[in-house]
Design a protein around this motif. Structure first.
Motif: not given
Ligand code: SER
Length: 278
Positions: A175-183
């Motif tokens: 399925g589609p996903c949503s990712e969380i990225h950290v800088d």
């Protein structure tokens, strides 16, 4: 926060939202010819997603030992080369089996990261699925709308099927996903170049920490997508990466997950370990 505290905060957060905290499955997969080793927290729940077994507990959380050394998810070439991939790693996850969907999964992920783990929201970026013509899938407007309530629009980035459509293997739940990225770059660097430019660009200090998968389909042998009987949530957050973020390190190997072993190896070999930034 050491790794043990990190796990505890995760379990307490999801337990207080009705999740049953369960054990990690074994890393060697039995009874599934499509997979040799557990490559994601969702493997043990595959039959629940597919509708092949009865859903008894609709909300579950755990930390899963994963091995990504073969098949569709193979990180072997990255290990030892960068600071944030491992052959074996631990993935914190929360699941909804036919229960809550995108709204709660996104809101809770945000709440946990910013209110409980206290990660500065100014360091976070999120991605959503932009859609895919070949699969006949539109952009994920629903996830976009939920994120818009939580985070500035310029921090919501659209990404393609390669990064934002999660599949267990050549066939199976997806399925589609949503990712969380950290800088994690120093402030001066962050001011010079927006982290938005570096998401999904293999920058060692701008990394994905959490993937929220919205399981809706089954990828069939002929590569077509069939809708699953129910919609589900499968999230996976890298424990070692989160430890790096929360312990203010620039390498997973500098966290308390690895340091005791590295120190012991130093003593036994008489050699000095030096962490190396890519
Ligand atoms: N299945 C997804 C992953 O492995 C989220 O848990 O990234």
């Amino acid at each position: 926060m050491n790794a043990q505290d990190i796990r505890k905060v995760f379990f307490d957060f999801f337990a207080s939202r009705g999740h049953d905290v369960v054990a990690s499955a074994p890393m060697v997969v039995k009874d599934d010819p499509t997979l040799m080793f557990t490559n994601a927290g969702m493997n043990q729940f595959k039959d629940l997603f597919l509708g092949n077994s009865e859903i008894k507990e609709p909300r579950v959380a755990n930390t899963q030992k994963c091995l990504r050394v073969s098949g569709k998810h193979n990180d072997l070439e990255e290990v030892g080369v960068d600071t944030y991939h491992h052959t074996m790693f631990e993935m914190l996850g929360n699941w909804s089996f036919g229960d809550y969907f995108k709204k709660e999964a996104i809101q809770w992920a945000w709440e946990l990261l910013t209110d409980h783990y206290k990660i500065d929201p100014e360091k976070l970026y999120v991605t959503i699925f932009e859609g895919d013509q070949a699969d006949g899938l539109p952009m994920d407007e629903e996830a976009y709308a939920v994120w818009k309530e939580l985070i500035a629009e310029e921090r919501i980035l659209k990404a393609n099927k390669k990064d934002n459509f999660w599949e267990m293997g050549e066939t199976g739940p997806c399925g589609p996903c949503s990712e969380i990225h950290v800088d994690l770059r120093p402030e001066a660097e962050r001011r010079q170049l927006s982290g938005a430019e570096l998401v999904n660009q293999d920058h060692p200090q701008v990394i994905e920490v959490w993937n929220l998968v919205f399981m809706e389909f089954n990828r069939m042998g002929d590569q077509s997508l069939k809708s699953l009987p129910n919609k589900h949530i499968d999230t996976g957050m890298g424990l070692e990466r989160l430890a790096m973020v929360l312990q203010g390190k620039t390498s997973n190997y500098d966290t308390d997950v690895f340091q005791p072993y590295i120190k012991l190896i130093e003593v036994r070999t008489g050699m000095k370990y030096t962490s190396r930034r890519q």
